[in-house]
Motif scaffolding. Sequence first.
Motif, PDB file in Angstrom:
ATOM      1  N   ASP A   1       0.792  -1.230   0.066  1.00  0.00           N
ATOM      2  CA  ASP A   1      -0.117  -0.058  -0.009  1.00  0.00           C
ATOM      3  C   ASP A   1       0.689   1.155   0.012  1.00  0.00           C
ATOM      4  OD1 ASP A   1       0.822  -0.146   2.658  1.00  0.00           O
ATOM      5  OD2 ASP A   1      -1.233  -0.113   3.352  1.00  0.00           O
ATOM      6  N   GLY A   2       2.119   1.227  -0.241  1.00  0.00           N
ATOM      7  CA  GLY A   2       3.087   2.337  -0.263  1.00  0.00           C
ATOM      8  C   GLY A   2       2.605   3.148  -1.802  1.00  0.00           C
ATOM      9  N   GLN A   3       2.731   4.284  -1.993  1.00  0.00           N
ATOM     10  CA  GLN A   3       2.609   4.908  -3.460  1.00  0.00           C
ATOM     11  C   GLN A   3       3.784   5.106  -4.215  1.00  0.00           C
ATOM     12  OE1 GLN A   3       0.148   8.609  -2.369  1.00  0.00           O
ATOM     13  NE2 GLN A   3      -1.337   7.444  -1.899  1.00  0.00           N
TER      14      GLN A   3
ATOM     15  N   HIS B   1       4.613   5.247   3.734  1.00  0.00           N
ATOM     16  CA  HIS B   1       3.787   5.137   2.687  1.00  0.00           C
ATOM     17  C   HIS B   1       3.622   5.992   1.451  1.00  0.00           C
ATOM     18  CE1 HIS B   1       2.152   2.508   5.751  1.00  0.00           C
ATOM     19  NE2 HIS B   1       1.455   1.743   4.808  1.00  0.00           N
ATOM     20  N   ALA B   2       3.988   7.171   1.819  1.00  0.00           N
ATOM     21  CA  ALA B   2       3.801   8.133   0.596  1.00  0.00           C
ATOM     22  C   ALA B   2       4.614   9.528   1.135  1.00  0.00           C
ATOM     23  CB  ALA B   2       2.399   8.448   0.414  1.00  0.00           C
ATOM     24  N   PRO B   3       5.186  10.396   0.231  1.00  0.00           N
ATOM     25  CA  PRO B   3       5.657  11.611   0.470  1.00  0.00           C
ATOM     26  C   PRO B   3       4.459  12.318   1.196  1.00  0.00           C
ATOM     27  CG  PRO B   3       6.131  11.003  -1.655  1.00  0.00           C
ATOM     28  CD  PRO B   3       5.073  10.048  -1.146  1.00  0.00           C
ATOM     29  N   GLY B   4       4.841  13.101   2.004  1.00  0.00           N
ATOM     30  CA  GLY B   4       3.930  13.842   3.135  1.00  0.00           C
ATOM     31  C   GLY B   4       4.382  14.623   4.070  1.00  0.00           C
ATOM     32  N   ARG B   5       3.604  15.291   4.672  1.00  0.00           N
ATOM     33  CA  ARG B   5       4.077  16.056   5.686  1.00  0.00           C
ATOM     34  C   ARG B   5       4.706  15.827   7.208  1.00  0.00           C
ATOM     35  NH1 ARG B   5       0.089  20.798   7.229  1.00  0.00           N
ATOM     36  NH2 ARG B   5       1.362  21.729   8.912  1.00  0.00           N
ATOM     37  N   TRP B   6       3.801  14.616   7.423  1.00  0.00           N
ATOM     38  CA  TRP B   6       4.274  13.764   8.679  1.00  0.00           C
ATOM     39  C   TRP B   6       5.128  12.637   8.562  1.00  0.00           C
ATOM     40  CZ3 TRP B   6       2.712  17.460  11.339  1.00  0.00           C
ATOM     41  CH2 TRP B   6       1.533  18.372  10.954  1.00  0.00           C
ATOM     42  N   THR B   7       5.440  12.188   7.695  1.00  0.00           N
ATOM     43  CA  THR B   7       6.253  10.897   7.652  1.00  0.00           C
ATOM     44  C   THR B   7       7.314  11.441   6.507  1.00  0.00           C
ATOM     45  OG1 THR B   7       5.019   9.826   6.113  1.00  0.00           O
ATOM     46  CG2 THR B   7       4.769   9.321   8.366  1.00  0.00           C
ATOM     47  N   GLU B   8       8.612  10.925   6.979  1.00  0.00           N
ATOM     48  CA  GLU B   8       9.616  10.877   5.745  1.00  0.00           C
ATOM     49  C   GLU B   8      10.690   9.915   6.190  1.00  0.00           C
ATOM     50  OE1 GLU B   8      11.035  11.067   2.759  1.00  0.00           O
ATOM     51  OE2 GLU B   8       9.975  12.852   2.698  1.00  0.00           O
ATOM     52  N   LEU B   9      11.280   9.616   5.074  1.00  0.00           N
ATOM     53  CA  LEU B   9      12.100   8.413   5.340  1.00  0.00           C
ATOM     54  C   LEU B   9      13.255   8.663   6.017  1.00  0.00           C
ATOM     55  CD1 LEU B   9      12.459   7.212   1.705  1.00  0.00           C
ATOM     56  CD2 LEU B   9      11.831   5.829   3.533  1.00  0.00           C
TER      57      LEU B   9
END
Length: 281
Positions: free
Chosen positions: A13-15, A250-258
């Motif tokens: 379910d990753g983008q 799961h996806a580039p976004g504001r709250w999670t980053e690698l």
Amino acid sequence: MKIDLHSHTTASDGQLTPTELMLRAANMQVDVLALTDHDTLGGIDEARAAIAEHDLKLTVIAGIEVSTLWQGFGIHIVGLNVDTNNAEFNHFVSEQKRIREERALRIGEKLERTGFHGVYEQAQAAAKDGEITRAHFGRALVQFHGLGSMAEAFKRFLGKGKAGDVKAQWPSIEMAVNAIQSAGGEAVLAHPLKYDLSTKWIRRLVSHFADVQGDAVEVAGPGVTGQKQLLIHEIVAEAGLKGSVGSDFHAPGRWTELGRFTRVLPNVSPIWQNWPLTSTL
Ligand code: AMP
Ligand code: MN
Ligand code: MN
Ligand code: MN
């Protein structure tokens, strides 16, 4: 060192595709990234090929996030450094995929009866060739059925006890730990604070995980701050388990980053302590 031991691609379910994920990780200056898609090893070959092709300074760890059932709760066990060619493990994984597909059909039926026409086909289309997850149903509910957000879709229809909730025949935690370790991997209890368990039940879960010879527990990740961070370290230290870290990207976004969640406090040993990483870093 930037280490991230929990991430997803279009294999579940990753983008991002595995190639896109590796390029992003390298861009974010991540040194070690574990690819841990839900109940599949499907993205790993492409990830390895991308690293070779683009000559990336990145170590990819072959991983998986295995769905299990414990005391009525869906608990996720991350496997790290598994042998992707292990026949027995591949058999275990294909059984997980079968359970996932069967569950998706039943979720679809239940949601259809709730009035969401065609939602199974829409979720399947969102999953493409990857493993179908509740996240794909969430996206379908948002995109085609007027739900305001993924959070709302889970809160009203996909979460525990809601109309689209299906009790799947996932294996026990012990079976997942054994399968992972038999394939040469290490078993990690994923995001222990994300199961809506009270502190008492988190302690029970971690202690059960230690009883079945699990290796480590995620002690760093999105939202694990302040008192929660101290509490989970204390519980894990008490159980004599190691600590793991991961963005659950799961996806580039504001709250999670690698690579954003790398800190294991001194009372817990990092799972990678004895990994042969230093030569490449
Ligand atoms: P499954 O493994 O099929 O049960 O699907 C679980 C996945 O759904 C998780 O890995 C998340 O990616 C996603 N998910 C679960 N809860 C939520 C939520 N409240 N909001 C958005 N996504 C969620
Ligand atoms: Mn997911
Ligand atoms: Mn999970
Ligand atoms: Mn995950």
